[in-house]
Design a protein around this motif. Structure first.
Motif, PDB file in Angstrom:
ATOM      1  N   TYR A 181      -6.183 -25.821  17.581  1.00 33.31           N
ATOM      2  CA  TYR A 181      -5.262 -24.974  18.345  1.00 33.31           C
ATOM      3  C   TYR A 181      -5.636 -24.964  19.830  1.00 33.31           C
ATOM      4  O   TYR A 181      -4.770 -25.035  20.702  1.00 33.31           O
ATOM      5  CB  TYR A 181      -5.287 -23.556  17.785  1.00 33.31           C
ATOM      6  CG  TYR A 181      -4.485 -22.564  18.584  1.00 33.31           C
ATOM      7  CD1 TYR A 181      -3.131 -22.371  18.324  1.00 33.31           C
ATOM      8  CD2 TYR A 181      -5.080 -21.812  19.599  1.00 33.31           C
ATOM      9  CE1 TYR A 181      -2.383 -21.465  19.059  1.00 33.31           C
ATOM     10  CE2 TYR A 181      -4.340 -20.905  20.349  1.00 33.31           C
ATOM     11  CZ  TYR A 181      -2.995 -20.733  20.074  1.00 33.31           C
ATOM     12  OH  TYR A 181      -2.262 -19.840  20.814  1.00 33.31           O
ATOM     13  N   ALA A 182      -6.941 -24.879  20.110  1.00 38.20           N
ATOM     14  CA  ALA A 182      -7.399 -24.789  21.497  1.00 38.20           C
ATOM     15  C   ALA A 182      -7.105 -26.048  22.292  1.00 38.20           C
ATOM     16  O   ALA A 182      -7.025 -25.998  23.527  1.00 38.20           O
ATOM     17  CB  ALA A 182      -8.901 -24.490  21.528  1.00 38.20           C
ATOM     18  N   CYS A 183      -6.924 -27.176  21.606  1.00 36.83           N
ATOM     19  CA  CYS A 183      -6.676 -28.438  22.317  1.00 36.83           C
ATOM     20  C   CYS A 183      -5.436 -28.374  23.198  1.00 36.83           C
ATOM     21  O   CYS A 183      -5.334 -29.118  24.183  1.00 36.83           O
ATOM     22  CB  CYS A 183      -6.531 -29.595  21.318  1.00 36.83           C
ATOM     23  SG  CYS A 183      -8.101 -30.195  20.669  1.00 36.83           S
ATOM     24  N   ARG A 184      -4.483 -27.503  22.880  1.00 41.58           N
ATOM     25  CA  ARG A 184      -3.267 -27.407  23.697  1.00 41.58           C
ATOM     26  C   ARG A 184      -3.567 -26.936  25.110  1.00 41.58           C
ATOM     27  O   ARG A 184      -2.747 -27.120  26.018  1.00 41.58           O
ATOM     28  CB  ARG A 184      -2.264 -26.470  23.027  1.00 41.58           C
ATOM     29  CG  ARG A 184      -2.682 -25.018  22.937  1.00 41.58           C
ATOM     30  CD  ARG A 184      -1.679 -24.167  22.159  1.00 41.58           C
ATOM     31  NE  ARG A 184      -1.591 -24.619  20.768  1.00 41.58           N
ATOM     32  CZ  ARG A 184      -0.684 -24.145  19.916  1.00 41.58           C
ATOM     33  NH1 ARG A 184       0.206 -23.248  20.327  1.00 41.58           N
ATOM     34  NH2 ARG A 184      -0.675 -24.576  18.664  1.00 41.58           N
ATOM     35  N   TYR A 185      -4.734 -26.310  25.290  1.00 40.51           N
ATOM     36  CA  TYR A 185      -5.126 -25.849  26.623  1.00 40.51           C
ATOM     37  C   TYR A 185      -6.081 -26.826  27.319  1.00 40.51           C
ATOM     38  O   TYR A 185      -6.579 -26.539  28.404  1.00 40.51           O
ATOM     39  CB  TYR A 185      -5.769 -24.468  26.519  1.00 40.51           C
ATOM     40  CG  TYR A 185      -4.853 -23.443  25.888  1.00 40.51           C
ATOM     41  CD1 TYR A 185      -3.715 -23.001  26.549  1.00 40.51           C
ATOM     42  CD2 TYR A 185      -5.125 -22.942  24.618  1.00 40.51           C
ATOM     43  CE1 TYR A 185      -2.866 -22.069  25.958  1.00 40.51           C
ATOM     44  CE2 TYR A 185      -4.278 -22.007  24.017  1.00 40.51           C
ATOM     45  CZ  TYR A 185      -3.145 -21.584  24.700  1.00 40.51           C
ATOM     46  OH  TYR A 185      -2.297 -20.677  24.108  1.00 40.51           O
ATOM     47  N   PHE A 186      -6.355 -27.940  26.681  1.00 38.97           N
ATOM     48  CA  PHE A 186      -7.218 -28.977  27.252  1.00 38.97           C
ATOM     49  C   PHE A 186      -6.427 -30.294  27.291  1.00 38.97           C
ATOM     50  O   PHE A 186      -6.432 -31.055  26.317  1.00 38.97           O
ATOM     51  CB  PHE A 186      -8.480 -29.163  26.405  1.00 38.97           C
ATOM     52  CG  PHE A 186      -9.409 -27.981  26.397  1.00 38.97           C
ATOM     53  CD1 PHE A 186     -10.443 -27.880  27.315  1.00 38.97           C
ATOM     54  CD2 PHE A 186      -9.236 -26.952  25.470  1.00 38.97           C
ATOM     55  CE1 PHE A 186     -11.300 -26.791  27.303  1.00 38.97           C
ATOM     56  CE2 PHE A 186     -10.090 -25.865  25.447  1.00 38.97           C
ATOM     57  CZ  PHE A 186     -11.116 -25.778  26.368  1.00 38.97           C
ATOM     58  N   ARG A 192      -3.897 -17.022  20.120  1.00 41.49           N
ATOM     59  CA  ARG A 192      -5.348 -16.865  19.960  1.00 41.49           C
ATOM     60  C   ARG A 192      -6.055 -16.883  21.301  1.00 41.49           C
ATOM     61  O   ARG A 192      -5.621 -17.537  22.245  1.00 41.49           O
ATOM     62  CB  ARG A 192      -5.911 -18.017  19.126  1.00 41.49           C
ATOM     63  CG  ARG A 192      -5.586 -17.985  17.655  1.00 41.49           C
ATOM     64  CD  ARG A 192      -6.319 -19.128  16.980  1.00 41.49           C
ATOM     65  NE  ARG A 192      -6.083 -19.160  15.545  1.00 41.49           N
ATOM     66  CZ  ARG A 192      -6.680 -20.008  14.721  1.00 41.49           C
ATOM     67  NH1 ARG A 192      -7.537 -20.896  15.204  1.00 41.49           N
ATOM     68  NH2 ARG A 192      -6.428 -19.987  13.436  1.00 41.49           N
ATOM     69  N   GLU A 193      -7.182 -16.187  21.343  1.00 40.88           N
ATOM     70  CA  GLU A 193      -8.059 -16.276  22.508  1.00 40.88           C
ATOM     71  C   GLU A 193      -8.922 -17.526  22.370  1.00 40.88           C
ATOM     72  O   GLU A 193      -9.496 -17.764  21.298  1.00 40.88           O
ATOM     73  CB  GLU A 193      -8.951 -15.039  22.616  1.00 40.88           C
ATOM     74  CG  GLU A 193      -8.200 -13.750  22.898  1.00 40.88           C
ATOM     75  CD  GLU A 193      -7.602 -13.709  24.289  1.00 40.88           C
ATOM     76  OE1 GLU A 193      -8.036 -14.511  25.146  1.00 40.88           O
ATOM     77  OE2 GLU A 193      -6.693 -12.889  24.516  1.00 40.88           O
ATOM     78  N   VAL A 221     -18.502 -23.834  19.872  1.00 41.99           N
ATOM     79  CA  VAL A 221     -17.420 -24.810  19.725  1.00 41.99           C
ATOM     80  C   VAL A 221     -16.539 -24.827  20.963  1.00 41.99           C
ATOM     81  O   VAL A 221     -16.204 -25.896  21.500  1.00 41.99           O
ATOM     82  CB  VAL A 221     -16.592 -24.499  18.462  1.00 41.99           C
ATOM     83  CG1 VAL A 221     -15.326 -25.358  18.420  1.00 41.99           C
ATOM     84  CG2 VAL A 221     -17.433 -24.747  17.209  1.00 41.99           C
ATOM     85  N   LEU A 222     -16.152 -23.648  21.447  1.00 41.86           N
ATOM     86  CA  LEU A 222     -15.290 -23.596  22.624  1.00 41.86           C
ATOM     87  C   LEU A 222     -16.017 -24.087  23.877  1.00 41.86           C
ATOM     88  O   LEU A 222     -15.417 -24.753  24.735  1.00 41.86           O
ATOM     89  CB  LEU A 222     -14.788 -22.164  22.835  1.00 41.86           C
ATOM     90  CG  LEU A 222     -13.825 -21.658  21.751  1.00 41.86           C
ATOM     91  CD1 LEU A 222     -13.530 -20.178  21.951  1.00 41.86           C
ATOM     92  CD2 LEU A 222     -12.529 -22.469  21.766  1.00 41.86           C
TER      93      LEU A 222
END
Length: 434
Positions: A185-190, A410-411, A141-142
């Motif tokens: 959550y990870a979208c904040r870094y993309f 989160r990582e 996914v990542l």
């Protein structure tokens, strides 16, 4: 003469049975051997949290040799069970196959994913029953987010940001809920990816999801998933997945690089390799005392066994961890009773209910008829499974993971090289610079 107890399978039933036997029996009373392909037991209810990065994957497994110090643990596969000769055929990872004898046998091989002959499924799909699959899905996914943020090709981007899960039981719902929560959550870094750019599909052939928590809580869960933008398709089947092109029987089609199959399980095929009596579903026919029908020296429990449910006459125990752990306790006691000439006791357990995690601070539960939802259900889910994961060591490690997550983000890095660790070395060995 020392009795040879052979336990085939190191999962819930196998490990818990061996653990209780080594505590209850004297050293000169029995030689306990455990056979499993892996050297560890996986606590499957924590796989979704491991996939989402809430738990370290190593903390959801229990090393068999560490906890079963008085047992002999051998790794490999049992390919045939022959009760007539009291032997099993064993194939180690390396080396020659051999035959192993026993005096008392415990069949605890569990289940495998139940697949269908759908074009492309075997080539493109992945299950969600092992810690290896959980790690792969997290990285997958990542990695797809990395790809989508790095390409200008819109077709490639859409394919990367489309995720499909087939099967809306516990495994499917918890897996998609946790991974969608992580990806959001990870979208904040993309900066180039919004949550609305992603497409999440949950495909279920029946008309409901999470049947274990009851109709009302199942409907509530459905509403919650749809409110999060997850496209839940009920009464829908997967027709094809060739080359990652998914076709559903309702006419929908799309391309995806991530197809997860969680549409049920079936007994491990080794139970049908010998002379064990099986029912119409391929499960070993068991008595209420957890012996195999017609075999006083063979015991069975767990997903691969059709254990009568004495609290619901005419029905069988559901294939879940709640029953497996409790069956192991009774099974071990009955093995000891058999050795010492005492009467065996029947297995009886009224189903306590079900809990499911739907992402961080989200959950649903039905416990002894009481319905819970939201953060409270999520807390109950964590508390219950923390109490059930074996060994104090693992309980502490899981609790530390959760505590650290309260203070640190989160990582969100994909470690894709885990699935191909020799790639960099092979690149260097060809005389090229990276």
């Amino acid at each position: 003469m020392t009795t040879r107890i052979l336990i085939v399978g190191g999962g819930y039933v196998g490990m818990y049975t061996a653990l209780r036997l080594q505590r209850a029996l004297r050293r000169d009373e029995a030689l306990i051997t455990v056979i499993d392909a892996d050297s560890y037991m996986t606590y499957q209810p924590f796989l979704p949290e491991a996939a989402a990065g809430n738990l370290e994957p190593r903390h959801v497994i229990v090393p068999l040799r560490r906890v079963l110090r008085r047992c002999r643990v051998i790794n490999g596969w049992v390919t045939r069970i022959d009760t007539a000769s009291r032997t099993v055929d064993f194939e180690p990872r390396p080396g020659e196959a051999r035959r192993i004898g026993y005096d008392l046998l415990v069949v605890a091989v569990g289940s495998i994913s139940r697949t269908l002959p759908i074009p492309g499924l075997a080539e493109c799909g992945i299950g969600f029953k092992t810690v290896e699959e959980a790690i792969h899905l997290r990285n997958q996914v990542l990695a797809q987010l990395d790809l989508a943020a790095s390409t200008d090709d819109q077709a490639t981007r859409r394919r990367a940001l489309t995720f499909a899960f087939v099967g809306a039981g516990y495994a499917g719902v918890e897996a998609i809920a946790e991974l969608e929560d992580m990806a959001t959550y990870a979208c904040r870094y993309f900066p180039s990816i919004e949550r609305s750019d992603m497409s999440w599909y949950l495909i279920e052939a029946t008309g409901r999801i999470l049947p274990e928590v009851g109709p009302e809580m199942g409907r509530w869960t459905l509403e919650q998933l749809r409110a999060r933008g997850i496209d839940v398709r009920l009464g829908t089947r997967l027709n094809s997945a060739e080359n990652g092109h998914v076709e559903l029987d309702d006419g929908t089609s799309f391309d995806t690089a991530t197809l997860v199959w969680t549409a049920g399980v079936k007994p491990h095929p080794v139970v049908g390799s010998g002379d064990l009596p099986l029912d119409e579903k391929g499960r070993v026919k068991a008595t209420a005392e957890l012996t195999v029908e017609g075999h006083e020296d063979v015991f069975c429990a767990g997903d691969s066994a059709a254990v009568p449910d004495l609290t619901r006459p005419g029905e069988f125990c559901a294939p879940n961890a709640q029953h497996a752990v409790r069956q192991a306790k009774v099974l071990a006691g009955n093995v000891v009773a058999t050795l010492r000439g005492r009467p065996r006791v029947p297995y009886r357990h009224a189903y306590a209910g079900s809990v499911a995690s739907l992402g961080l601070h989200k959950g649903v539960a039905q416990i002894y008829g009481r319905k819970l939802r939201g953060p409270l259900a999520w807390f109950v889910h964590r508390t219950y499974h923390l109490s059930r994961i074996p060994t104090f060591n693992r309980k502490v490690r899981v609790l530390v993971d959760w505590t650290l997550a309260l203070f640190f983000p989160r990582e969100t890095a994909a470690l894709g090289a885990l699935s191909d660790p020799r790639r960099e070395f092979e690149y260097a060995a060809r005389g090229r610079s990276s």
